[in-house]
Motif scaffolding. Structure first.
Motif, mmCIF file in Angstrom:
data_model
loop_
_atom_site.group_PDB
_atom_site.id
_atom_site.type_symbol
_atom_site.label_atom_id
_atom_site.label_comp_id
_atom_site.label_asym_id
_atom_site.label_seq_id
_atom_site.Cartn_x
_atom_site.Cartn_y
_atom_site.Cartn_z
ATOM 1 N N VAL A 273 12.924 -10.892 19.985
ATOM 2 C CA VAL A 273 13.029 -10.042 21.168
ATOM 3 C C VAL A 273 13.298 -8.798 21.051
ATOM 4 C CG1 VAL A 273 14.159 -9.762 23.535
ATOM 5 C CG2 VAL A 273 13.457 -11.904 22.811
ATOM 6 N N GLU A 274 14.194 -8.470 20.065
ATOM 7 C CA GLU A 274 14.786 -7.131 19.802
ATOM 8 C C GLU A 274 13.741 -6.190 19.128
ATOM 9 O OE1 GLU A 274 17.531 -5.752 20.425
ATOM 10 O OE2 GLU A 274 17.897 -7.471 21.560
ATOM 11 N N ALA A 275 12.949 -7.046 17.978
ATOM 12 C CA ALA A 275 11.914 -6.282 17.339
ATOM 13 C C ALA A 275 10.672 -5.684 18.245
ATOM 14 C CB ALA A 275 11.343 -7.282 16.377
ATOM 15 N N MET A 276 10.299 -6.997 19.042
ATOM 16 C CA MET A 276 9.359 -6.442 20.165
ATOM 17 C C MET A 276 9.631 -5.135 20.995
ATOM 18 S SD MET A 276 7.834 -10.210 21.286
ATOM 19 C CE MET A 276 6.442 -9.888 22.337
ATOM 20 N N LYS A 277 11.080 -5.246 21.633
ATOM 21 C CA LYS A 277 11.566 -4.227 22.617
ATOM 22 C C LYS A 277 11.359 -3.026 21.783
ATOM 23 C CE LYS A 277 13.570 -6.276 26.402
ATOM 24 N NZ LYS A 277 14.567 -6.130 27.393
ATOM 25 N N ALA A 278 11.859 -3.095 20.272
ATOM 26 C CA ALA A 278 12.060 -1.920 19.763
ATOM 27 C C ALA A 278 10.836 -1.207 19.098
ATOM 28 C CB ALA A 278 13.118 -1.812 18.632
ATOM 29 N N HIS A 279 9.431 -1.951 19.373
ATOM 30 C CA HIS A 279 8.175 -1.756 18.987
ATOM 31 C C HIS A 279 8.067 -1.544 17.626
ATOM 32 C CE1 HIS A 279 7.288 -0.949 23.075
ATOM 33 N NE2 HIS A 279 8.013 -0.128 23.028
ATOM 34 N N LYS A 280 8.961 -2.615 17.002
ATOM 35 C CA LYS A 280 9.139 -2.595 15.378
ATOM 36 C C LYS A 280 7.866 -2.369 14.659
ATOM 37 C CE LYS A 280 11.720 -4.423 11.649
ATOM 38 N NZ LYS A 280 12.519 -5.506 11.149
ATOM 39 N N GLY A 281 7.471 -1.759 13.697
ATOM 40 C CA GLY A 281 6.343 -1.641 12.957
ATOM 41 C C GLY A 281 5.164 -1.646 13.588
ATOM 42 N N ASN A 282 5.101 -0.395 14.585
ATOM 43 C CA ASN A 282 3.981 -0.006 15.419
ATOM 44 C C ASN A 282 3.424 -1.448 16.272
ATOM 45 O OD1 ASN A 282 1.662 1.204 16.327
ATOM 46 N ND2 ASN A 282 0.415 0.710 14.523
ATOM 47 N N ASP A 283 4.603 -2.085 17.006
ATOM 48 C CA ASP A 283 4.391 -3.224 17.743
ATOM 49 C C ASP A 283 3.465 -4.215 16.844
ATOM 50 O OD1 ASP A 283 5.640 -2.557 20.194
ATOM 51 O OD2 ASP A 283 3.728 -1.251 20.653
ATOM 52 N N ALA A 284 4.273 -4.581 15.610
ATOM 53 C CA ALA A 284 3.947 -5.634 14.863
ATOM 54 C C ALA A 284 3.479 -7.035 15.348
ATOM 55 C CB ALA A 284 4.674 -5.779 13.500
ATOM 56 N N ILE A 285 4.573 -7.384 16.414
ATOM 57 C CA ILE A 285 4.585 -8.496 16.891
ATOM 58 C C ILE A 285 3.616 -8.606 18.315
ATOM 59 C CG2 ILE A 285 5.981 -10.483 17.887
ATOM 60 C CD1 ILE A 285 8.201 -9.465 16.554
ATOM 61 N N VAL A 286 2.709 -9.276 18.124
ATOM 62 C CA VAL A 286 1.792 -9.175 19.438
ATOM 63 C C VAL A 286 1.727 -10.250 20.170
ATOM 64 C CG1 VAL A 286 0.194 -7.711 18.116
ATOM 65 C CG2 VAL A 286 -0.100 -9.947 17.653
ATOM 66 N N GLY A 287 2.409 -11.537 19.808
ATOM 67 C CA GLY A 287 2.161 -12.536 20.607
ATOM 68 C C GLY A 287 3.222 -13.630 20.309
ATOM 69 N N GLU A 288 3.851 -14.276 21.331
ATOM 70 C CA GLU A 288 5.070 -15.277 21.290
ATOM 71 C C GLU A 288 4.528 -16.460 22.271
ATOM 72 O OE1 GLU A 288 7.717 -15.726 19.393
ATOM 73 O OE2 GLU A 288 7.268 -14.448 17.767
#
Lengths: 379, 350
Positions: A273-288
């Motif tokens: 959640v933290e990584a998604m909210k922080a747009h980590k890695g140019n929004d690296a996480i695209v789906g959950e």
């Protein structure tokens, strides 16, 4: 009297005492009482694989919140990753005498029959989550094995495969990191991944599948090896849970590839959640996917509780309410807030569960009956 | 007629000292060769593996993959240094994973982390290492003072360490390090090699010097060879043993911290799986489980061999289902091939 004969005598007496004690225990808890139990005689037992994984910690939170709402004490069983520890701790609680209403997130499928037998012998009621042998049916055991419940792994795999494929432009190579190879949960998620790609995204190719045992460090090592093997051919990374995603993302970040590769996984753990909210890695996480440990345990425990106090009669329930699959939702960076709202009010969600019953509470209503079957071509 | 024997007093015997010296030199050369033959054969096995894996996948022999292999070998090597010392005195340390968990969780909670914890600076390193050393000290004291076998003591300490890690971890969310410079430092490349490998290499050199050139190291070897003789020679057996367990604890603790940095966060399970990479690596390197024989560079070779094997099998595309069996079979072949020239009448395999 010689030392050896003394020793023999002591051992014989100890053995006889043990047998007697075992006999007493099994006699005390031997009958399965069909009459409704009184609420004040009940204890909730909440058995989890360990207490530090975010999902299992959430299982405990669900049990405790339901216990507070219903005024029933809660005993937590920390299996510490061991079937033996899990079973012996549950048996110890059953031996205390109170009638147990049990939620178990089993360490291994093979634990389920032993636990079900022990709970039945003690006159308690149990719901098993996630793992059981296919041939063990609640309806065959009787009312004490109230239900087996899970979320569909195939749906999870399809959901994440679809989001990953779209994010990489529906073509290119991906790598997959399943959990423990013989885990049903992992196998069903992988089957969903394969089915979705074969059906809807034929140009997305799985370069490699490396089981990483739900272990972030193994996922890290495997990712490092696969980066060395495939380099920039890897456009996307599919992991069977968020713990392994943490390891995989670390490996890609070290290789300077985090902002070029997309990630999907299952669980929506707090670091994710933290990584998604922080747009980590140019929004690296695209789906959950969205499903929650506190929802699973509260649903499981509440189902068993209703059977214990006689509000439901498991033997009259339809098959899908004895062997059940609950809804799993696809989460994207755009709709994540719709799901996180549930986490900010666990107690409120449990109130809704108590009001609506175990099978009709959003966002995880009952959607199908089990057992979940993997199509042979996607094994 | 029998030849007449002339009786000579010992003082009259003419000793050919030159011949004796020459024989001694030959013997010494043989000993040196016998000592280095096994590691050389292991290096040979490693070269063969590298050649085969390079043919199977040309990407195996790239600089990037070499850096990757060295990165993966570093933590088992660091733990292996402590484990080698313990095995050299004929004992074993099974507490590795618990100690790693305890120091790793302590480190992340004492650093700036996602649970809101503040950076305590140098204490984030000192306190976890002290905790690890204390666990090692406890193992050493129980082992030497109460004369409990080391595998039982350290098995217990494994769970004590794991228990400490679990208590420290509590039930809050997974704690992540919030400072990316710490997280990325471990795998960062300096002079062509990952930082964590530099740490492992420097520690290996230091420990090799300690083992070979200090009284502490020589006493350790003497204990492993024959404890009774070492004791009767007045060597400080107990002190040495306790100190070795402290050192082993410190290395496991350091590995726990580095693993935590590598993953950017930790749980009490951070040490999982390391024991069963490390002990085989030490033994494959040629350090005898019976004690008295072995060394740090041998352990380094053992760790590298195992790491290359696992990495190479992934790059060669061996199915994960077969990898464990293939890896085991290759290891057995490598070890048999390595030990073959060394087999001697007195090297009895038990």
């Amino acid at each position: 009297m010689s030392l050896s004969s003394k020793l023999t005598k002591v051992v014989s007496v100890a053995a006889a005492a043990t047998l007697l004690l075992a006999g007493c225990t099994s006699t005390a808890g031997g009958s399965s009482n069909a009459a409704p139990l009184k609420k004040e005689d009940l204890v909730f037992v909440c058995s989890v694989i360990n207490t530090t994984n975010p999902y299992f910690a959430a299982n405990i939170e669900g049990c405790q919140t339901l216990g507070e709402k219903l005024g029933i004490p809660v005993e937590i069983v920390d299996a510490q990753g061991s079937s033996q520890t899990e079973i012996s701790k549950i048996q110890a609680i059953l031996a205390k005498g109170k009638k147990a209403v049990v939620f178990v997130n089993t360490v291994a499928s093979s634990d389920a029959p032993v636990i079900v037998d022990a709970v039945k012998a003690a006159g308690g009621y149990v719901t098993i989550w996630w793992n059981k042998p296919d041939e063990l049916n609640p309806a065959d055991i009787g009312n004490n094995f109230v239900a087996f419940q899970k979320h569909s792994g195939v749906d999870s795999g399809k959901c994440t495969a679809s989001m990953l494929s779209k994010a990489i432009g529906e073509e290119g190579g991906i790598i997959a990191l399943p959990g423990v190879e013989d885990s049903t949960t992992s196998q069903t998620r992988v089957a969903g991944l394969k089915e979705e790609l074969a059906t809807n995204f034929p140009n997305v190719k799985v370069l490699d599948i490396r089981p990483s045992n739900w272990d972030p460090q193994l996922a890290y090592k495997n990712s490092k090896d696969l980066i060395a093997k495939y380099g920039d051919q890897i456009k996307g990374v599919w992991t069977a849970d968020d713990g392994m995603q943490i390891g995989a993302m670390q490996a890609f970040e070290e290789a300077g590839l985090l902002d070029k590769v997309k990630f999907v996984s299952d669980g929506l753990y707090p670091p994710t959640v933290e990584a998604m909210k922080a747009h980590k890695g140019n929004d690296a996480i695209v789906g959950e996917t969205f499903h929650r440990g506190y929802m699973a345990s509260a649903i499981g425990l509440y189902t068993a509780y209703l059977a214990a106090i006689g509000e439901i009669d498991p033997s009259t329930l339809p098959a899908e309410k004895r062997d059940s699959m609950f809804k799993i939702s696809c989460v994207t960076p755009d709709n994540i807030d719709e799901f996180l709202k549930w986490d900010s009010d666990v107690a409120g969600w449990v109130d809704t569960l108590i009001a609506n019953g175990p099978w009709d509470t959003e966002p995880v209503p009952l959607v199908a009956g089990g057992p979940e079957v993997i199509k042979p071509e996607y094994k | 007629m029998a030849p007449t024997q002339t009786s000579e007093s010992p003082a009259d015997v003419k000793v050919d000292t030159a011949a004796i010296r020459a024989r001694e030199q030959v013997t010494a050369r043989r000993v040196v060769f016998a000592g280095s033959g096994e590691p050389l054969a292991l290096i040979g096995a490693m070269v063969v593996l590298i050649a085969i894996f390079s043919i199977l996948n040309p990407r195996f022999a790239t600089i990037e993959n070499l850096q990757n292999v060295l990165n993966q070998a570093s933590l088992p090597l660091i733990i292996g240094l402590g484990a080698t010392f313990v095995i050299l005195i004929g004992s074993i340390d099974l507490s590795v994973e618990g100690v790693m968990g305890a120091s790793g969780v302590a480190f992340v909670l004492l650093s700036a982390n996602s649970r809101g914890g503040q950076d305590t600076g140098i204490w984030a390193w000192v306190l976890p290492l002290l905790l690890a050393a204390a666990l090692g000290l406890t193992s050493g004291l129980i082992y030497t003072m109460l004369r409990v076998p080391s595998f039982i003591v350290t098995l217990g300490m494994w769970f004590v360490g794991f228990g400490i890690a679990t208590i420290l971890y509590g039930t809050d969310a997974y704690p992540e390090l919030t400072d990316d410079t710490i997280t990325l430092w471990v795998a960062k490349i300096t002079f062509g090699l990952p930082n964590v490998f530099w740490v492992a290499a420097i520690l290996t050199a230091i420990m090799a010097i300690v083992l070979r050139f200090t009284r502490f190291g020589r006493v350790a070897l003497a204990i492993g060879n024959n404890e009774e003789i070492a004791r009767s020679n007045g060597m400080p057996i107990i002190k040495n043993k306790i100190f070795i367990f402290i050192v082993a604890g410190l290395f496991s603790g350091l590995a726990g911290i580095l693993a935590t940095m590598q993953m950017g966060g930790t749980s009490n399970h951070i040490g999982d799986g390391y024991l069963f990479i490390t002990i085989p690596a030490v033994v494959i390197g040629g350090t005898s489980l019976g004690g008295g024989k072995g060394g740090m560079f041998r352990t380094a070779i053992g760790v590298l061999l195992l790491t290359i094997l696992n990495n190479g099998l992934v790059l060669a595309g061996v199915s994960p289902s077969y990898q464990s069996a293939v890896s085991g079979a290759i290891l057995v072949v490598a070890i048999v091939a390595t030990a073959w020239p060394q087999r001697g009448r007195l090297r009895i395999a038990k």
